[in-house]
Scaffold this active site. Structure first.
Site, PDB file in Angstrom:
ATOM      1  N   HIS A   5       0.858  -1.186   0.000  1.00 39.54           N
ATOM      2  CA  HIS A   5       0.000   0.000   0.000  1.00 39.54           C
ATOM      3  C   HIS A   5       0.894   1.236   0.000  1.00 39.54           C
ATOM      4  O   HIS A   5       2.088   1.159   0.295  1.00 39.54           O
ATOM      5  CB  HIS A   5      -0.948  -0.002   1.202  1.00 39.54           C
ATOM      6  CG  HIS A   5      -0.267   0.082   2.528  1.00 39.54           C
ATOM      7  ND1 HIS A   5       0.490  -0.943   3.055  1.00 39.54           N
ATOM      8  CD2 HIS A   5      -0.210   1.090   3.452  1.00 39.54           C
ATOM      9  CE1 HIS A   5       0.981  -0.583   4.233  1.00 39.54           C
ATOM     10  NE2 HIS A   5       0.574   0.643   4.490  1.00 39.54           N
ATOM     11  N   HIS A  20       1.895   3.900   1.717  1.00 39.53           N
ATOM     12  CA  HIS A  20       2.233   4.593   2.946  1.00 39.53           C
ATOM     13  C   HIS A  20       3.752   4.688   2.995  1.00 39.53           C
ATOM     14  O   HIS A  20       4.449   3.746   2.595  1.00 39.53           O
ATOM     15  CB  HIS A  20       1.722   3.825   4.171  1.00 39.53           C
ATOM     16  CG  HIS A  20       0.639   4.528   4.924  1.00 39.53           C
ATOM     17  ND1 HIS A  20      -0.172   3.883   5.832  1.00 39.53           N
ATOM     18  CD2 HIS A  20       0.241   5.834   4.942  1.00 39.53           C
ATOM     19  CE1 HIS A  20      -1.039   4.738   6.348  1.00 39.53           C
ATOM     20  NE2 HIS A  20      -0.796   5.937   5.824  1.00 39.53           N
ATOM     21  N   ASP A  79       6.143   4.364   5.100  1.00 38.58           N
ATOM     22  CA  ASP A  79       7.014   3.353   5.689  1.00 38.58           C
ATOM     23  C   ASP A  79       7.120   2.110   4.809  1.00 38.58           C
ATOM     24  O   ASP A  79       8.006   1.271   5.011  1.00 38.58           O
ATOM     25  CB  ASP A  79       6.566   2.972   7.106  1.00 38.58           C
ATOM     26  CG  ASP A  79       5.096   2.645   7.230  1.00 38.58           C
ATOM     27  OD1 ASP A  79       4.301   3.145   6.416  1.00 38.58           O
ATOM     28  OD2 ASP A  79       4.732   1.887   8.161  1.00 38.58           O
ATOM     29  N   HIS A  80       6.270   2.000   3.795  1.00 42.04           N
ATOM     30  CA  HIS A  80       6.299   0.841   2.904  1.00 42.04           C
ATOM     31  C   HIS A  80       6.811   1.164   1.500  1.00 42.04           C
ATOM     32  O   HIS A  80       7.137   0.253   0.741  1.00 42.04           O
ATOM     33  CB  HIS A  80       4.902   0.224   2.801  1.00 42.04           C
ATOM     34  CG  HIS A  80       4.418  -0.350   4.092  1.00 42.04           C
ATOM     35  ND1 HIS A  80       4.387  -1.707   4.359  1.00 42.04           N
ATOM     36  CD2 HIS A  80       3.955   0.262   5.216  1.00 42.04           C
ATOM     37  CE1 HIS A  80       3.928  -1.907   5.590  1.00 42.04           C
ATOM     38  NE2 HIS A  80       3.655  -0.731   6.124  1.00 42.04           N
ATOM     39  N   HIS A  85      -7.111  -0.910   5.395  1.00 39.95           N
ATOM     40  CA  HIS A  85      -6.155  -0.082   6.123  1.00 39.95           C
ATOM     41  C   HIS A  85      -6.546   1.384   5.939  1.00 39.95           C
ATOM     42  O   HIS A  85      -5.837   2.172   5.311  1.00 39.95           O
ATOM     43  CB  HIS A  85      -4.745  -0.344   5.589  1.00 39.95           C
ATOM     44  CG  HIS A  85      -3.673   0.364   6.371  1.00 39.95           C
ATOM     45  ND1 HIS A  85      -3.521   0.222   7.727  1.00 39.95           N
ATOM     46  CD2 HIS A  85      -2.689   1.212   5.962  1.00 39.95           C
ATOM     47  CE1 HIS A  85      -2.488   0.949   8.132  1.00 39.95           C
ATOM     48  NE2 HIS A  85      -1.980   1.570   7.079  1.00 39.95           N
ATOM     49  N   ASP A 113      -0.368  -3.869   5.865  1.00 42.88           N
ATOM     50  CA  ASP A 113      -1.018  -3.200   6.996  1.00 42.88           C
ATOM     51  C   ASP A 113      -2.519  -3.390   6.860  1.00 42.88           C
ATOM     52  O   ASP A 113      -3.110  -3.081   5.828  1.00 42.88           O
ATOM     53  CB  ASP A 113      -0.688  -1.708   6.997  1.00 42.88           C
ATOM     54  CG  ASP A 113       0.699  -1.429   7.545  1.00 42.88           C
ATOM     55  OD1 ASP A 113       1.450  -2.388   7.748  1.00 42.88           O
ATOM     56  OD2 ASP A 113       1.026  -0.248   7.754  1.00 42.88           O
ATOM     57  N   HIS A 116       6.223  -5.617  11.760  1.00 42.68           N
ATOM     58  CA  HIS A 116       5.596  -4.303  11.744  1.00 42.68           C
ATOM     59  C   HIS A 116       5.038  -4.003  13.127  1.00 42.68           C
ATOM     60  O   HIS A 116       3.842  -3.759  13.316  1.00 42.68           O
ATOM     61  CB  HIS A 116       4.485  -4.261  10.674  1.00 42.68           C
ATOM     62  CG  HIS A 116       4.005  -2.870  10.354  1.00 42.68           C
ATOM     63  ND1 HIS A 116       3.136  -2.193  11.171  1.00 42.68           N
ATOM     64  CD2 HIS A 116       4.254  -2.042   9.317  1.00 42.68           C
ATOM     65  CE1 HIS A 116       2.867  -1.007  10.645  1.00 42.68           C
ATOM     66  NE2 HIS A 116       3.538  -0.890   9.508  1.00 42.68           N
TER      67      HIS A 116
END
Length: 324
Positions: free
Chosen positions: A106, A108, A110-111, A196, A219, A289
């Site tokens: 996805h 975001h 942090d990914h 999410h 997530d 995570h």
């Protein structure tokens, strides 16, 4: 003088049959044991490496940002590209030139923070072959803009170092729904839509490898789609949130109320993770995570003890560079 007798001609046929039968019986008795030993010692074709196990966008001292790798027959499949993924791959002893597919769960930070950097830095080294990338929109536009932003360096290295153009090597595929995403001679990858909020679409991925099946939750809050995707899987790598420590984290944030609302609506608690793995019937549950993360870290046993009452299979508390 006594003449030696011909023992071969005088050998009792019934005795010969008895010895032959005994030899075959011994061979038949030991063969399964030998095959079992070979099977036990056989090296698995797939490798799963947790490159980064932190949760959230801010850098952590004890864990790297979310990223994973599956390696099958030397070919590397990357799942999520948190900050520092290229360095984590080098620390894990993985060949950056062997990357063939990258999957983003996805959009975001942090990914996806190092989605472009992973490919750019790998191209500055041993990567000379096509890489297909997969994930939610706007993956194609992200790829184009990243190449545009770094055009000066890319053109310089093409001219100065004789490198081939980078842009034709990166082939993005935008995903909007569930189903089989990619299949090659080594793996089949299936996606499921997970929840999410407010980020949508968000995906979980299942990798059916030659020797086992591995599922990444991405997530998500508890998801029936994820349970269906993970049904009977050998390994489920799932995000996790520990509620007792969450309140302490939130108390330090200026936007505490909104952050708490987001975390509770879009992630999965330790109890829920265990129940999901049990309902899906997975053999091994790997926690990753971690929310909250950071310093001071929460001890492994705290995570384990919070999940174990709800899942009786093999339970692993993930750490950076752990190979499973």
């Amino acid at each position: 003088m006594r003449q030696p007798s011909d023992h071969t001609d005088s050998f009792d046929p019934s005795r010969r049959r008895l010895l032959l039968a005994s030899g075959l019986a011994l061979t038949a008795g030991t063969l399964p044991l030998r095959l079992m030993a070979q099977a036990t010692n056989a090296k698995p074709r797939s490798r799963l490496i947790l490159l980064g196990t932190a949760g959230g966008p801010t850098p952590k001292a004890d864990r790297s940002a979310p990223a994973n790798a599956i390696v099958v027959d030397g070919v590397v499949y990357v799942i999520d590209c948190g900050n520092g993924v290229a360095r984590q791959m080098v620390k894990a002893g993985l060949n950056l030139g062997a990357i063939r597919n990258v999957f983003i769960t996805h959009q975001h930070s942090d990914h996806n923070a190092d989605y472009g950097n992973l490919l750019w830095l790998s191209w500055a080294g041993p990567l000379h072959t096509r890489v297909d990338t997969w994930g939610p929109p706007p993956l194609a536009e992200m790829t184009r803009l990243f190449l545009q932003m770094n055009d000066y360096d890319i053109r310089t290295r093409i001219t100065d170092e004789g490198r081939q153009p980078l842009a034709p090597l990166i082939v993005p595929h935008e995903l909007s729904g569930a189903g089989v995403v990619m299949q090659d001679a080594r793996v089949k990858v299936t996606a499921a839509l997970v929840q999410h909020p407010p980020v949508t679409p968000a995906f979980a991925y299942r990798f059916d490898c030659p020797d086992r099946s591995i599922v990444f939750s991405g997530d998500t809050r508890p998801s029936d789609n994820l349970i269906a995707l993970a049904r009977g899987a050998d390994v489920l790598v799932h995000e996790v949130m520990y509620l007792p420590a969450l309140e302490k984290l939130i108390a330090t944030e200026p936007n505490a109320a909104r952050l708490r609302e987001h975390l509770l609506a879009s992630h999965t608690t330790t109890e829920q993770v265990g129940r999901i793995a049990t309902e899906a019937g997975v053999k091994t549950l790997v926690l990753t995570h971690f929310v909250p993360g950071g310093y001071p870290p929460i001890a492994d046993e705290v995570w384990r003890n919070a999940v174990a009452p709800h899942f009786k299979g093999r339970l692993i508390v993930g750490h950076d560079l752990l190979e499973i």
